[in-house]
Scaffold this active site. Structure first.
Site, PDB file in Angstrom:
ATOM      1  N   ARG A 292       0.839  -1.193   0.000  1.00 59.22           N
ATOM      2  CA  ARG A 292       0.000   0.000   0.000  1.00 59.22           C
ATOM      3  C   ARG A 292       0.878   1.249   0.000  1.00 59.22           C
ATOM      4  O   ARG A 292       1.942   1.268   0.621  1.00 59.22           O
ATOM      5  CB  ARG A 292      -0.920   0.035   1.229  1.00 59.22           C
ATOM      6  CG  ARG A 292      -1.945  -1.100   1.296  1.00 59.22           C
ATOM      7  CD  ARG A 292      -2.889  -0.908   2.472  1.00 59.22           C
ATOM      8  NE  ARG A 292      -3.882  -1.982   2.549  1.00 59.22           N
ATOM      9  CZ  ARG A 292      -3.716  -3.106   3.234  1.00 59.22           C
ATOM     10  NH1 ARG A 292      -2.586  -3.304   3.912  1.00 59.22           N
ATOM     11  NH2 ARG A 292      -4.660  -4.030   3.245  1.00 59.22           N
ATOM     12  N   ASP A 403      15.950  -0.797 -12.452  1.00 55.34           N
ATOM     13  CA  ASP A 403      14.511  -0.888 -12.724  1.00 55.34           C
ATOM     14  C   ASP A 403      13.968   0.489 -13.066  1.00 55.34           C
ATOM     15  O   ASP A 403      13.051   0.999 -12.411  1.00 55.34           O
ATOM     16  CB  ASP A 403      13.773  -1.488 -11.531  1.00 55.34           C
ATOM     17  CG  ASP A 403      12.372  -1.960 -11.887  1.00 55.34           C
ATOM     18  OD1 ASP A 403      11.966  -1.780 -13.044  1.00 55.34           O
ATOM     19  OD2 ASP A 403      11.682  -2.499 -11.010  1.00 55.34           O
TER      20      ASP A 403
END
Length: 545
Positions: A292, A403
């Site tokens: 979250r 990434d």
């Protein structure tokens, strides 16, 4: 300025740098071979010289053994020319040859000529090649225009392009010697073959007399069929630049960096530990299976983003959150969102805090919102430049991101963008990660070929991913290689397929993207080069606004 910028200059408006009554350019095939672009790139168009393009050195990859130019006289008659070619290291790259004479006339019809750049294979080096073309515009006055083209040829060790060609100096001697030996060699071979056949027949005849027919052993055969290796047809969003050799090479700057050791990770956490009671969560921004992201505040004064996990998250997921969240620890740069604090009071659901004022939110989600459709090319290039500066800062401190993607950036209402770590990205953006049977989810469609094949990450692999991020920005976060199965990505990249030019993306901008996706890591631009070229292009497009 950098070598890469020449590709940008080739597209720009031509400055009147002299009058040369001809066209001189790289034709569509040559541009496709070098950049994967379907375009013609002019140095001289209808007498106007592109001085900008002539000032830059163009790199020639190791797998390219020749370069070509296309020209045409527009004077209504052939124009006399002289061509001179000089290499900075003749031992590594001998003087290049051409398929036209060094002195002649530019024809009135379109003609393409080639210059061979074949390395000797003595040692790896980057050899400067200077090509000077002198065009006589008026035979009476002797008025001439001199055009100078610079190339940088990358040569590798043990590269022998002429290994199968005989030495001209020894050719005559070898011919006379061979004529005297052929008869003797052929006669000896025939005699040996005849004796062998006779022995074999005698042996088989003797064996067949002793062997019972019904005990004959079965003959075992093994049949191998060589499969065709033609590349598959390319989907609509992919282009295929030909003549790309799938060779993996590394430079000294391509050092591979490992993640922080457990002791180092523990030290970083202890330095950033904050009290959980000082953190207030206000709204949920993103939610995945176990991760979250909240908007909140720290000490009731600082607006922050908070990354955490649910109570049902596994210990591995908790460890990944902490490890990946600490990957940009200590990075002090306006374009980097590094972790501000961490709370591990609840070991099952730690908090990671990031300073995020001005309604800062995820870049990929922002690009998919309707408001992003009003973004201009100038704004997109400005965002790309900010990220290139941030990555240049990381690399200068020996940090490889691994990434780079829109999902791992944040942006505010003023279009100020920051590069973030990849913690929780696998959970929040599961469609961007794939497992290829090795129990590891990876962003396959953002990875360079060597990262897919060998899990080799470097500054050069970050450059590749940055090119995909540039493509995401130009397409408002479309999925790259959407038609390609993740298991086929390695083959597609190895066969030379790349992302195609987005609609409304300027040629100059796509040229930078395409250069990020060259097969050899050593041939990809550094982020210092990318910054210069993006800054130059940004200056060009804002000059007329």
């Amino acid at each position: 300025m950098t070598n890469l910028c020449v590709y940008i200059g080739l597209f720009l408006v031509f400055a009147a740098g002299g009058s040369a009554h001809l066209n001189l350019y790289l034709n569509q095939l040559e541009v496709m071979r070098l950049l994967g672009l379907s375009a013609e790139l002019y140095y001289v168009r209808e007498g106007q010289v592109n001085e900008y393009a002539l000032h830059f050195t163009v790199p020639v990859p190791a797998n390219v053994q020749d370069i070509s130019f296309t020209w045409q006289s527009l004077a209504g008659k052939p124009l006399p020319y002289k061509i001179n070619i000089v290499t900075s290291d003749p031992l590594v790259l001998p003087k290049p040859s051409m398929n036209i004479s060094r002195v002649g006339e530019i024809p009135t019809q379109i003609e393409t000529f080639a210059i061979a750049l074949k390395c000797a294979g003595r040692e790896p080096a980057e050899v400067e090649v200077t090509i000077t073309i002198e065009v006589t515009l008026n035979r009476v006055t002797g008025n001439a225009t001199e055009l100078v083209f610079r190339r940088k040829k990358i040569c590798l060790n043990n590269e022998h392009p002429d290994a199968n060609q005989p030495d001209p100096y020894l050719l005559e001697t070898v011919t006379h010697t061979q004529s005297g030996l052929i008869t003797l060699i052929v006669g000896g071979i025939l005699a040996i073959v005849l004796v062998t056949i006779l022995i074999f027949i005698a042996y088989c005849t003797r064996g067949s007399l002793k062997r019972k027919p019904h005990h004959a052993q079965p003959i075992r055969t093994s049949s191998f069929q060589r499969l065709q290796t033609h590349p598959p047809s390319a989907p609509s969003s992919i282009v295929s630049p030909p003549s790309i050799t799938p060779t993996i090479a590394t430079l000294s700057r391509n050092k591979i960096y490992a993640n922080a050791e457990p002791e180092e990770l523990q030290r970083r956490i202890s330095e950033l530990t904050v009290q959980r009671c000082r953190v207030r969560l206000s709204s949920l921004l993103q939610e995945g299976t176990f991760g979250r992201v909240y908007r909140g505040s720290y000490n009731d004064s600082q607006e922050v983003l908070v990354k955490t996990v649910g109570q049902h998250a596994s210990q591995i997921q908790v460890s990944l959150l902490l490890q990946e969240g600490m990957s940009l620890y200590g990075a002090q740069h306006p374009g980097i969102l590094s972790v501000l604090g961490v709370s591990i009071e609840d070991h099952t659901a730690p908090f990671l805090l990031y300073l995020a004022p001005d309604n800062m939110r995820n870049l990929k989600i922002f690009l998919q919102e309707p408001v992003a459709r009003t973004m201009t090319t100038i704004q997109i290039v400005k965002i790309q430049l900010q990220l290139a500066q941030a990555l240049g800062h990381l690399h200068s401190h020996g940090v490889i991101h691994k990434d780079i993607a829109a999902r791992n950036c944040v942006i505010d209402d003023q279009l100020r963008v920051k590069l973030a770590d990849n913690s929780l990205s696998r959970d929040l953006f599961p469609g961007d990660y794939y497992c290829l049977g090795d129990s590891e989810n990876r962003p396959i469609k953002w990875l360079a070929l060597e990262a897919i094949q060998y899990k080799q990450f470097s500054e050069a692999s970050d450059t590749w991913a940055f090119g995909v991020l540039m493509w995401e920005l130009c397409t408002l976060a479309r999925q790259p290689y959407a038609e390609v199965d993740p298991f086929e990505m390695e083959h597609y990249l190895r066969d030379g397929y790349r992302l195609s030019q987005p609609i409304n993306c300027p040629d100059e901008l796509f040229a930078i993207m395409a250069y990020c996706w060259t097969m050899l890591p050593m041939e990809r631009p550094s982020f210092e080069q990318l910054q210069v070229c993006l800054q130059d292009f940004y200056a060009q497009i804002t000059r007329y606004v």
